[in-house]
Design a protein around this motif. Structure first.
Motif, PDB file in Angstrom:
ATOM      1  N   SER A  18      41.897  37.430  36.874  1.00 25.84           N
ATOM      2  CA  SER A  18      42.085  36.516  37.996  1.00 25.84           C
ATOM      3  C   SER A  18      40.964  35.477  38.021  1.00 25.84           C
ATOM      4  N   ARG A  20      39.532  31.840  40.397  1.00 27.74           N
ATOM      5  CA  ARG A  20      39.550  31.262  41.733  1.00 27.74           C
ATOM      6  C   ARG A  20      40.876  30.560  41.985  1.00 27.74           C
ATOM      7  N   SER A  21      41.398  30.728  43.179  1.00 29.16           N
ATOM      8  CA  SER A  21      42.695  30.145  43.504  1.00 29.16           C
ATOM      9  C   SER A  21      42.632  28.634  43.687  1.00 29.16           C
ATOM     10  N   PRO A  61      36.699  34.690  41.210  1.00 29.49           N
ATOM     11  CA  PRO A  61      37.103  34.508  42.610  1.00 29.49           C
ATOM     12  C   PRO A  61      35.939  34.783  43.550  1.00 29.49           C
ATOM     13  N   ASP A  65      38.128  34.554  48.641  1.00 31.40           N
ATOM     14  CA  ASP A  65      39.292  34.027  47.928  1.00 31.40           C
ATOM     15  C   ASP A  65      40.408  35.063  47.897  1.00 31.40           C
ATOM     16  N   ALA A  67      42.506  35.548  45.678  1.00 32.85           N
ATOM     17  CA  ALA A  67      42.594  36.113  44.329  1.00 32.85           C
ATOM     18  C   ALA A  67      41.615  37.267  44.134  1.00 32.85           C
ATOM     19  N   ALA A  68      40.583  37.344  44.964  1.00 35.31           N
ATOM     20  CA  ALA A  68      39.596  38.425  44.846  1.00 35.31           C
ATOM     21  C   ALA A  68      40.227  39.769  45.154  1.00 35.31           C
TER      22      ALA A  68
END
Length: 71
Positions: A18, A20-21, A61, A65, A67-68
């Motif tokens: 993943s 960072r978004s 992320p 975030d 995504a984290a």
């Protein structure tokens, strides 16, 4: 490979891909292209590894975030 950055990936699952978004995939591709262009000579491999480590660290992320939570 170069030394890990402080607060690096030691606590992350190695299979966790993943990012960072708020980062567009095209931006990542462009950054990788730039690294490959500026470190294209065999004697620049250590510099390329450092650049890739910086990029990888910057793409992690943030705790806030969404995504984290995919870890």
């Amino acid at each position: 490979m170069s030394q890990p950055l402080p607060g690096g990936d030691s606590q992350r699952n190695p299979g966790d891909l993943s990012i960072r978004s708020d980062v567009a995939a095209l931006d990542v591709v462009m950054a990788l292209g730039g690294i490959s262009l500026i470190t294209g000579e065999p004697d620049q491999r250590a510099q390329a590894a450092r650049q890739l480590d910086l990029l990888r660290y910057a793409l992690r992320p943030l705790p806030s975030d969404p995504a984290a939570g995919l870890r």
